[in-house]
Design an enzyme around this catalytic site. Structure first.
Site, mmCIF file in Angstrom:
data_model
loop_
_atom_site.group_PDB
_atom_site.id
_atom_site.type_symbol
_atom_site.label_atom_id
_atom_site.label_comp_id
_atom_site.label_asym_id
_atom_site.label_seq_id
_atom_site.Cartn_x
_atom_site.Cartn_y
_atom_site.Cartn_z
ATOM 1 N N LYS A 3 9.675 1.920 24.040
ATOM 2 C CA LYS A 3 8.850 1.818 22.823
ATOM 3 C C LYS A 3 9.450 0.754 21.911
ATOM 4 C CE LYS A 3 6.778 4.705 19.168
ATOM 5 N NZ LYS A 3 6.720 6.026 18.516
ATOM 6 N N SER A 58 2.033 7.848 17.566
ATOM 7 C CA SER A 58 2.255 6.423 17.599
ATOM 8 C C SER A 58 2.743 5.878 18.942
ATOM 9 C CB SER A 58 3.296 6.056 16.531
ATOM 10 O OG SER A 58 4.537 6.653 16.841
ATOM 11 N N SER A 71 4.281 12.172 17.363
ATOM 12 C CA SER A 71 4.053 10.877 18.028
ATOM 13 C C SER A 71 4.457 10.803 19.486
ATOM 14 C CB SER A 71 4.775 9.768 17.265
ATOM 15 O OG SER A 71 4.051 9.423 16.111
#
Ligand SMILES: [Mg+2]
Ligand SMILES: [Zn+2]
Lengths: 100, 498, 494
Positions: C79, C160, C184
Site C-alpha cells: 500500500k 482506503s 480500511s
C-alpha cells in the site's frame, strides 16, 4: 453549532489551505452537515468518564540518552534529509524570505 | 525591593513581571530522536529523519530529559507529577518541521515550586524574596532561520529542532528589573548545580520570554506583552525597563496595551511587535496521539532525589554554620556551582594534608581563594576553570603557611612563582630558599642589631610610643628577607623591649 | 501446471521451498499480471525489478539450503502509505508526488526480511481517507468485480486499501499490505471477497507509515485465505523501539496454532449492530455466519454494546482532529510539492501548496479537525469524543465477560458503483459503521468472505476479538472459511 462563511475562511487560514470565496461557500453546507451529525455525541452522559488516552493498556517507554544508537533515528544524514527538498541551498532548506 | 516605580505624568506605576525561561536540558541526544545536541555543527548535520518530520516518523522520549526535568523540579521544591502527558501545539512556521511543537500543556511534569532570591548578592543582610514557580514542562526546541544569506530567501537549519527544553514558568511575582535579574541568576545557579542545564545564555541554552504589564499601585493587573527569546540577564532587565516605560507612555497617551508577542532589539534597546506570530494564537493543543501518558514510578523518583547535589541555599547555610565562613564569603563561594566545587576540593585537600577537620582549614582556604587566587586570575584574565594552580597545589601552599614553613608574605611570592612555573609550593620554597626560620638564636642576633641601630626609636618606644613595635618587627623581617617566623620575632622583641 | 498467479501465499511459499517452481517464476508471473491489469489502476508505481531481485535472493538461498523466511518467494503489493526506500511513496496525494523516501518502514522492512518481494506501490484513498478509493490523486481504483446484471458498472473496491483489495482479488498479487484506521482493511476485503485482518493496536509498528490518525492507524495483511493472513501478519508484527505505541509482546506463531475448532468459545452477537433498515442480504449472511460458528462448536450469545451508535460520530471527530495535525508537515519546505506563487511569502506558500496538494476529502477532514480543536470548541467536540471513546471501549470490556469473540457484518452493503456515494460524505462514512467501533477500542478484527449477494457481489463477515487475541479471531475466520466454501472470483474483463 453551525459555522458561517467567515468561520470557514478562518479555519482554512488556520489550516493554511488557500481557499477562495466560492470554494469556502461550497464547503460550508458540507461542514455544517458533518458538524450537525457529530453533535449527537452531546446526548451521551459522560459524567465521571475520563477521555481515552491509551486504547490498549501500555505505558510510555523511554529511550536511553545515546547519540545515533539507531541510524534510522540518529543524525549525521544530511544527504537523506535534503534529498527531497524543493529548494536545497548550501546544506539548508530554502524558503521565501521571512520577515520577523 | 519592590519599591521600583515608573514615574508617569499621572503618577507612579508598578510593574508586574513573569518569566518563562527556556532552559536546554543537558543531554547527548535530542528529546525524541537520537541526533546529537552538540552546539555549533554544520547546518542540518544533527538532524534525524524524525527531527525533519519525514512522513511516518514517530517520537520516542529520551529518559534523561525526563530525569533532568524531575531533578530540577525537586531542586525547586516543586511537586513532581507522577502522571504527565505530551501535547501538540499546532502552528505553521519554517523552523517547526512537524507543524506542531510537542510540549506539555494540560499535564506538565512539574507543578508549583519556588526560588528565593536576594536582591543584592554583595550584601548578606539584603532582604530575600520568594518567587513562585508555576510549573515546569518539557518541550521541543525549534530549528533556526537565517535571513541574511540570500536576497530573497531565508535558510532553515534544523540542528536545534527537537533539542529538549525545560520551560520554567514563574508566577507574576517580580516587581522590578533587579528582582527579575536576581531570579534568572539564581535559577541559572540552581540549574548548574543540578546539572540539568549549562545555563549558557550566549549559546542559547537559556533564554527568557519576558511578560510585562504595568498598573497603578493597588489596581488590577494590566494587559501584558510577551517579549520572546531574551538571551542575557542584562537584556531581561532592559526589556522590563523599556517595556514598562513604553506601556506607561502608551496608556497615559490615551492608548491601550495590546496583548502581543514582541521582540527585543539590543542595538536600539527597544522592543517591537512580532508581526509574524500575530495569527498564531489558536494553537489547537491536544494530547499527542503518538505518545502514551508518561507515568513515573517510585524507584525512578527515588533515584532522581538521591542523585541531587547539595543546593545553593543549603550550601550557604552549611558554610556559615558548620564551616564558620562569613556570610559574604559563603555567598560568594556558593553563587556558582563550579566555584563551590573548587573551594570544596581545596578545603578537602587542605584538611587531608594538615590532618585537620575541614572547618579548621575553611577560613584560610576561602580567604586564599577569594583573595590571592581571584586576584591573580583577574589580573591574568582567566576563569577559575583555567586556573594554572589546581586545588591540590593551592592546598599545599596554604598548608605551608599553616605549619609555619613560610610566612603569609612569602606565600604571596611563592604563589606568583607557582602561577608561572606550575611547580608545587614546597619545590618553590626549597629552590628559592624561602623557608621561614624559627631559629631563636639567629633571630635574637638580628633583633639585637636592629635595636642597636635604632637606639633613638627604642627610647621613643620606651617613652610610650608603642606603635613603633611594628617598625622593629618590619626591620627584623626585612633584615631576614622575610624568612623569620613572625611569632618568634614578636616574642623576642617583647622580651628585649620589656 | 496451474497458473502460478492462482496460488495462495501458503502454496507459493511451500512450492518455492520444495522446489515445485522457483521464486523467479512466481515473480515473473505476477509481474506479467500486474502489467496486464492497468485498467484496474491498482498500482501507482510498479516495481517488477524489485520483485525479481527478491525472488532471485530467495532462489539463491534455497540453492544454499538456507532458510527462506516466513514469506520466502512471495511477491506482494505494498500500500502506498508505507514508505519504501528509493521508491516513490505518496499516500496517493499530489502533495507527496515525487517523494522518494530515504528509509524503509518497519513493516515493509520486516516483510522483505521474511523473503517477500515488492510488485509495486498500491493505489489507495488519499492519505487513507475514504471508503471507495475515489479520493486518490492518481485516479480511482476499479474493482475487478462486476454485478451479474450483464452491465459493466465500475464498482468501488472499498477503501482506503482499495488498490490492495483489487490486486489480491484480481490475482495480480497473492497478498498485499493494508492499513486500517476505521475499517480500511476490512471493508475493502469484504467488497472484493478476500480476507483481511487488522491486529490489536500496537502489534504492527507505525514507523515509516504515513500517519492518518495516530491513535487508530494499524497495518495488517490482506490475502485470499485466513492462513495466508496468519502467515503474513506474523511477518509484519512485532515490537519496534522506534514507535512509542508499539506493544512489547512476542509475536505468536499464529499459523502453526490455527484451528477451526471453536469448542468452548462463546460468540457474541451485538444487538445494537442490528440496525434499522439493514440490507436483508447482509442479515442473511450474518445468520449464516452464526450457524457456521455454531457448527464449529461455538456457543452463540446475545450481547449489548450500548454506545455503538456513537462510534461513527466520535470517529469523525477524533480521526480528523489527529489528521489535521499529522498532515501539517506537508508544507512544501522539506519534501513534496511546493507551490510558490509570484511574490508569495512563507505563509502564502504554505496555503498555496496545501490547497494545490490536498484533494477535496483530505481538505474536508483537515477543516473539520482544525475546527474541533480550535479555541472554544475543543472540549465540546474533541474531549467529548474521547470520553465517548472510553465508553465504547468499556462496552467491549464488559462484553468480554460474556463472550470470547464478536460476530458482525463487515459493511452494511456490498460494493456500490463508483460515484454513487461520492456526493454525500456522511453516506460514505456510514460504510464503516460496523468497522469503526473495533478501531476505536484498538481490538483485533477480521473480515472473511461469506458468500455472494443476489447481484453476484461478495459479502464479508467480521470477527472482533479481545486485545492481543488475534489467534481466536483467525481461528473463527478459518471456521467460517471452511464452511462458507467461498470459491467465487471476478471474471477477467481487464
Ligand atoms: Mg512563552
Ligand atoms: Zn515554550
Amino acid at each position: 453549532m453551525s459555522v458561517d462563511l467567515p468561520t470557514v475562511k478562518k479555519i482554512a487560514s488556520l489550516a493554511r489551505i488557500a481557499m477562495d470565496d466560492a470554494e469556502a461557500a461550497a464547503l460550508l453546507p458540507e461542514l455544517n452537515n458533518i458538524l450537525g451529525w457529530v453533535e449527537q455525541l452531546g446526548e451521551v452522559d459522560v459524567s465521571g468518564v475520563e477521555p481515552m488516552t491509551a486504547v490498549i493498556p501500555n505505558t510510555l517507554r523511554l529511550r536511553d540518552d545515546v547519540v545515533d544508537a539507531d541510524p534510522l533515528t540518529g543524525g549525521g544524514v544530511r544527504d537523506k534529509i535534503l534529498a527531497n527538498a524543493p529548494e536545497p541551498q548550501h546544506g539548508f532548506f530554502g524558503v521565501p524570505k521571512v520577515i520577523e | 525591593m519592590s519599591d521600583y516605580r515608573i514615574q508617569g505624568e499621572t503618577g507612579e506605576w508598578e510593574v508586574v513581571i513573569g518569566l518563562e525561561v527556556h532552559a536546554q536540558i543537558s543531554t547527548n541526544a535530542k528529546l525524541f530522536s537520537g541526533a546529537s545536541t552538540e552546539f555549533g555543527a554544520e547546518p542540518n548535520t544533527q538532524v534525524s529523519l524524525v527531527d525533519a518530520a519525514m512522513p511516518g516518523m514517530l517520537p520516542v522520549p529520551n529518559r534523561e530529559c525526563v530525569r533532568q526535568a524531575v531533578r530540577t523540579g525537586m531542586a525547586l521544591g516543586a511537586n513532581i507529577n507522577k502522571y504527565s502527558r505530551f501535547d501538540r501545539k499546532n502552528y505553521f512556521y519554517a523552523d517547526l518541521p512537524q507543524g506542531y511543537q510537542i510540549s506539555q500543556l494540560y499535564h506538565p511534569i512539574v507543578g508549583e515550586g519556588q526560588i528565593t532570591v536576594s536582591l543584592d548578592d554583595k550584601d548578606p543582610d539584603a532582604p530575600t524574596k520568594s518567587i513562585g514557580v508555576e510549573r515546569i514542562h518539557i518541550e521541543q526546541d525549534a530549528g533556526k532561520l537565517m535571513h541574511d544569506q540570500h536576497p530573497t530567501m531565508s535558510y532553515v537549519d534544523l540542528n536545534r529542532s527537537g533539542v529538549a527544553l525545560m520551560e520554567i514558568v514563574s508566577k507574576p511575582d517580580m516587581a522590578s528589573p533587579a528582582e527579575a535579574g536576581a531570579y534568572v541568576r539564581k535559577l541559572r545557579a540552581i540549574l548548574r548545580y543540578v546539572g540539568s542545564c549549562d545555563g549558557n545564555m550566549e549559546q542559547g541554552s537559556m533564554r527568557a520570554d519576558v511578560n510585562v504589564s504595568v498598573r497603578k499601585p493597588g489596581y488590577e493587573l494590566g494587559t501584558r506583552t510577551e517579549t520572546k527569546n531574551v538571551n542575557s540577564v542584562r537584556f531581561v532587565q532592559a526589556v522590563i525597563e523599556q517595556e514598562a516605560k513604553r506601556q506607561v507612555e502608551l496608556i497615559e497617551g490615551g492608548g491601550t496595551v495590546v496583548q502581543e508577542t514582541r521582540l527585543y532589539d539590543p542595538d536600539r534597546n527597544e522592543t517591537r511587535s512580532m508581526r509574524s506570530k500575530e495569527d498564531a494564537h489558536d494553537y489547537r493543543y491536544f494530547p499527542d496521539p503518538d505518545l502514551l501518558p508518561l507515568e513515573l514510578d517510585d524507584d525512578f523518583l527515588a533515584e532522581c532525589r538521591a542523585s541531587l547535589p547539595e543546593l545553593p541555599d543549603a550550601k550557604q547555610a552549611r558554610y556559615e554554620s558548620v564551616l564558620g565562613l562569613t556570610p559574604y564569603n559563603a555567598a560568594t563561594l556558593i553563587a556558582d556551582a563550579d566555584t563551590a566545587r573548587w573551594f570544596e576540593a581545596l578545603m578537602a585537600e587542605g584538611a587531608r594534608i594538615q590532618g585537620k577537620d575541614e572547618k579548621d582549614v575553611a577560613t584560610a582556604s576561602a580567604n586564599w581563594l577569594l583573595g590571592e587566587l581571584y586576584g591573580a586570575l583577574n589580573r591574568l584574565g582567566l576563569s577559575l576553570a583555567d586556573s594554572p594552580v589546581s586545588p591540590e597545589r593551592g592546598a599545599e601552599l596554604i598548608a605551608l603557611v599553616a605549619d609555619g614553613t613560610i610566612s603569609g608574605s612569602i606565600a604571596k611570592q611563592v604563589f606568583e612563582i607557582m602561577l608561572e612555573t606550575g611547580d608545587p609550593a614546597a619545590k618553590v620554597v626549597a629552590d628559592k630558599g624561602l623557608k621561614q626560620t624559627s631559629d631563636t638564636g639567629a633571630i635574637e642576633a638580628v633583633v639585637a642589631k636592629v635595636l642597636a641601630d635604632n637606639a633613638d626609636k627604642v627610647a621613643q618606644y620606651k617613652d610610650g610610643k608603642e606603635a613603633l613595635f611594628g617598625f622593629f618587627v618590619g626591620q627584623t623581617m626585612k633584615a631576614m628577607q622575610g624568612k623569620a617566623n613572625p611569632q618568634v620575632i614578636n616574642e623576642i622583641l617583647k622580651a628585649k623591649l620589656a | 501446471m496451474t497458473d502460478l498467479t492462482d496460488l495462495t501465499v501458503t502454496e507459493i511459499r511451500d512450492g518455492v521451498a520444495d522446489g515445485s517452481f522457483s521464486a523467479r517464476e512466481v515473480a515473473e508471473g505476477f509481474n506479467a499480471a500486474v502489467a496486464a491489469a492497468k485498467p484496474l489502476n491498482a498500482f501507482i508505481v510498479e516495481t517488477p525489478e524489485k520483485a525479481l531481485a527478491a525472488a532471485d535472493a530467495v532462489d539463491a538461498k534455497r540453492a544454499k539450503s538456507e532458510p527462506l523466511g516466513l514469506m520466502g518467494g512471495v511477491p506482494i503489493g505494498m500500500k502506498d502509505l508505507f514508505c519504501t526506500e528509493g521508491v516513490q511513496s505518496t499516500a496517493a496525494s499530489h502533495i507527496l508526488e515525487g517523494f522518494v523516501p530515504q528509509y524503509e518502514s518497519t513493516v515493509s522492512a520486516k516483510l522483505w526480511a521474511a523473503g517477500a518481494g515488492m510488485l509495486g506501490k498500491l493505489n489507495m484513498d488519499q492519505f487513507a481517507m475514504g471508503s471507495s478509493n475515489e479520493t486518490s490523486f492518481f485516479g480511482n481504483v476499479i474493482s475487478p468485480w462486476r454485478r451479474n446484471d450483464g452491465g459493466n458498472t465500475d464498482l468501488a473496491p472499498g477503501g482506503s486499501s482499495g488498490g490492495s483489495s483489487t490486486a489480491v482479488s484480481a490475482r495480480i498479487a497473492p497478498a498485499a499490505t493494508g492499513t486500517d484506521t476505521g475499517g480500511s482493511i476490512r471493508q475493502p476485503a469484504a467488497f472484493t471477497g478476500i480476507c483481511g485482518i487488522k491486529p490489536t493496536y500496537g502489534r504492527c509498528s507505525r514507523w515509516g507509515v504515513v500517519a492518518f490518525a495516530s491513535s487508530l492507524d494499524q497495518a495488517g495483511p490482506m490475502a485470499r485465505t485466513v492462513q495466508d493472513c496468519a502467515i503474513m501478519l506474523e511477518a509484519m508484527a512485532g515490537f519496534d523501539p522506534k514507535d512509542a505505541t508499539s506493544l512489547d509482546n512476542p509475536v505468536p506463531h499464529w499459523e502453526g496454532a490455527l484451528s477451526g475448532d471453536l469448542k468452548g468459545k462463546r460468540i457474541g452477537i451485538p444487538r445494537e449492530y442490528r440496525m434499522e433498515g439493514i440490507d436483508p442480504e447482509i442479515d442473511k449472511s450474518w445468520e449464516a455466519g452464526k450457524a457456521w460458528l455454531r457448527d464449529a462448536g461455538a456457543e452463540i450469545v446475545d450481547i449489548s454494546l450500548p454506545h455503538t451508535k456513537y462510534a461513527l460520530p466520535a470517529y469523525y471527530i477524533i480521526a480528523p482532529a489527529e489528521a489535521s495535525s499529522n498532515l501539517a508537515r506537508y508544507d512544501g519546505v522539506r519534501y513534496g510539492l511546493r507551490d510558490l506563487p509570484e511574490g508569495a511569502g512563507l505563509q502564502d506558500m504554505y496555503a498555496a501548496t496545501r490547497a494545490a496538494g490536498f484533494g477535496p476529502e483530505v481538505k474536508r477532514r483537515i477543516m473539520i479537525g482544525t475546527y474541533v480543536l480550535s479555541a472554544g470548541f475543543y472540549d465540546a467536540y474533541y474531549t467529548q469524543a474521547q470520553k465517548v471513546r472510553t465508553l465504547i471501549a468499556r462496552d467491549f470490556g464488559r462484553a468480554w465477560g460474556e463472550c470470547d469473540l464478536i460476530l458482525a457484518p463487515t459493511a452494511p452493503s456490498a460494493a456500490f458503483g463508483l460515484g454513487e456515494k461520492s456526493d454525500d460524505p456522511i453516506a460514505m462514512y456510514l460504510n464503516d459503521v460496523f468497522a469503526v467501533p473495533a478501531s476505536l477500542a484498538g481490538l483485533p478484527a477480521m473480515s472473511v468472505p461469506a458468500g455472494l449477494n443476489g447481484q453476484g457481489l461478495p459479502l464479508g463477515l467480521q470477527i472482533i476479538g479481545k486485545p492481543l487475541d488475534e489467534q481466536s479471531v483467525l481461528d473463527a475466520g478459518l471456521a467460517i472459511e471452511q464452511r462458507a466454501g467461498f470459491e467465487a472470483r471476478p471474471g477477467k474483463w481487464w
